[in-house]
Design a protein around this motif. Structure first.
Motif, PDB file in Angstrom:
ATOM      1  N   ILE A  22       1.026  -1.258   0.055  1.00 47.99           N
ATOM      2  CA  ILE A  22      -0.085   0.051   0.035  1.00 47.99           C
ATOM      3  C   ILE A  22       0.911   1.350   0.126  1.00 47.99           C
ATOM      4  O   ILE A  22       1.830   1.313   0.791  1.00 47.99           O
ATOM      5  N   TYR A  25      -1.147   7.027   1.564  1.00 49.43           N
ATOM      6  CA  TYR A  25      -2.475   7.393   1.500  1.00 49.43           C
ATOM      7  C   TYR A  25      -3.122   6.658   0.748  1.00 49.43           C
ATOM      8  O   TYR A  25      -4.467   6.985  -0.030  1.00 49.43           O
ATOM      9  N   GLY A  26      -2.799   5.303   0.291  1.00 46.45           N
ATOM     10  CA  GLY A  26      -3.548   4.171  -0.461  1.00 46.45           C
ATOM     11  C   GLY A  26      -4.464   3.472   0.230  1.00 46.45           C
ATOM     12  O   GLY A  26      -4.305   3.382   1.595  1.00 46.45           O
ATOM     13  N   TRP A  27      -4.940   2.501  -0.180  1.00 49.44           N
ATOM     14  CA  TRP A  27      -5.786   1.384   0.602  1.00 49.44           C
ATOM     15  C   TRP A  27      -6.063   0.262  -0.286  1.00 49.44           C
ATOM     16  O   TRP A  27      -5.875   0.250  -1.622  1.00 49.44           O
ATOM     17  N   SER A 125      -4.955   0.442   5.108  1.00 48.15           N
ATOM     18  CA  SER A 125      -4.790   1.747   4.518  1.00 48.15           C
ATOM     19  C   SER A 125      -3.113   2.202   5.118  1.00 48.15           C
ATOM     20  O   SER A 125      -2.468   1.592   5.981  1.00 48.15           O
ATOM     21  N   ARG A 186     -12.957  -2.645  -4.943  1.00 48.81           N
ATOM     22  CA  ARG A 186     -12.125  -1.556  -5.135  1.00 48.81           C
ATOM     23  C   ARG A 186     -13.114  -0.358  -4.999  1.00 48.81           C
ATOM     24  O   ARG A 186     -14.356  -0.637  -5.766  1.00 48.81           O
TER      25      ARG A 186
END
Length: 194
Positions: A22, A25-27, A125, A186
């Motif tokens: 990840i 700031y992604g998940w 996350s 997603r």
């Protein structure tokens, strides 16, 4: 990637394994949808167990409730603790701890309705830095009124008394949530979820 892994289980024959890379700031999501809404109102919340390669993983338990064609997402945030690295760590959440997701569409439920659950899922996350590795989730169960552990802050919790049927959540054995049926989900921008 997420899916069942046999042989890696707290109790039973397998657990959900989530392998992840990840970016900041992604998940990554892994979720299960039900064809028909589930009535979980006999429980007071959910309990789950986590095993992780590292402590401090940022995790979200999502619950979807309401209209089958446009369910409302609710979330509760937690982190894997030190106990999860060498073994399994229990986290418990009362229905009142679930908050309406910021990305929820308008017009849905204002608060969670456990009698109309349409699905659930997990998010890894990285709000504080990129993360990678693997973690496992097992024994996702309804909490019974007879034995409700306190909310998980990374500490393993055991019920003080077993329920008359023989253990935590055993009156809800038929509602044990099978990890094998989970699929990757997603999000497509704010307010959209498939």
């Amino acid at each position: 990637e997420c899916g069942p892994e046999t042989g890696a289980s707290r109790s039973g024959s397998g657990a959900l394994r989530m392998d992840h890379e990840i970016a900041l700031y992604g998940w990554g999501d892994c979720a299960r949808d039900y064809e028909d809404a589930q009535n979980w109102s006999d429980g007071t919340g959910l309990s789950l167990w986590v095993h992780s390669e590292a402590a401090g993983k940022e995790l979200t338990l999502m619950l979807f409730a309401g209209d089958q064609d446009g369910p409302t997402p609710f979330e509760v945030y937690f982190r894997s603790g030190e106990t999860s690295v060498d073994g399994w760590e229990q986290h418990t959440f009362d229905w009142t701890e679930f908050e309406l997701a910021e990305w929820a569409d308008e017009g849905g439920l204002d608060e969670i309705d456990p009698s109309r659950v349409t699905g659930y899922g997990f998010t890894v996350s990285a709000d504080e830095g990129a993360t990678g590795g693997s973690l496992w989730i097992d024994d996702v169960e309804l909490i019974s009124l007879e034995a409700q552990p306190t909310s998980g802050e990374g500490e393993p919790v055991a019920p003080e008394e077993e329920t008359p049927a023989g253990g935590l959540c055993s009156p809800f054995a038929a509602l044990l949530l099978p990890a094998a049926a989970l699929v990757v989900r997603r999000r497509r921008g704010v307010g959209a979820c498939i």
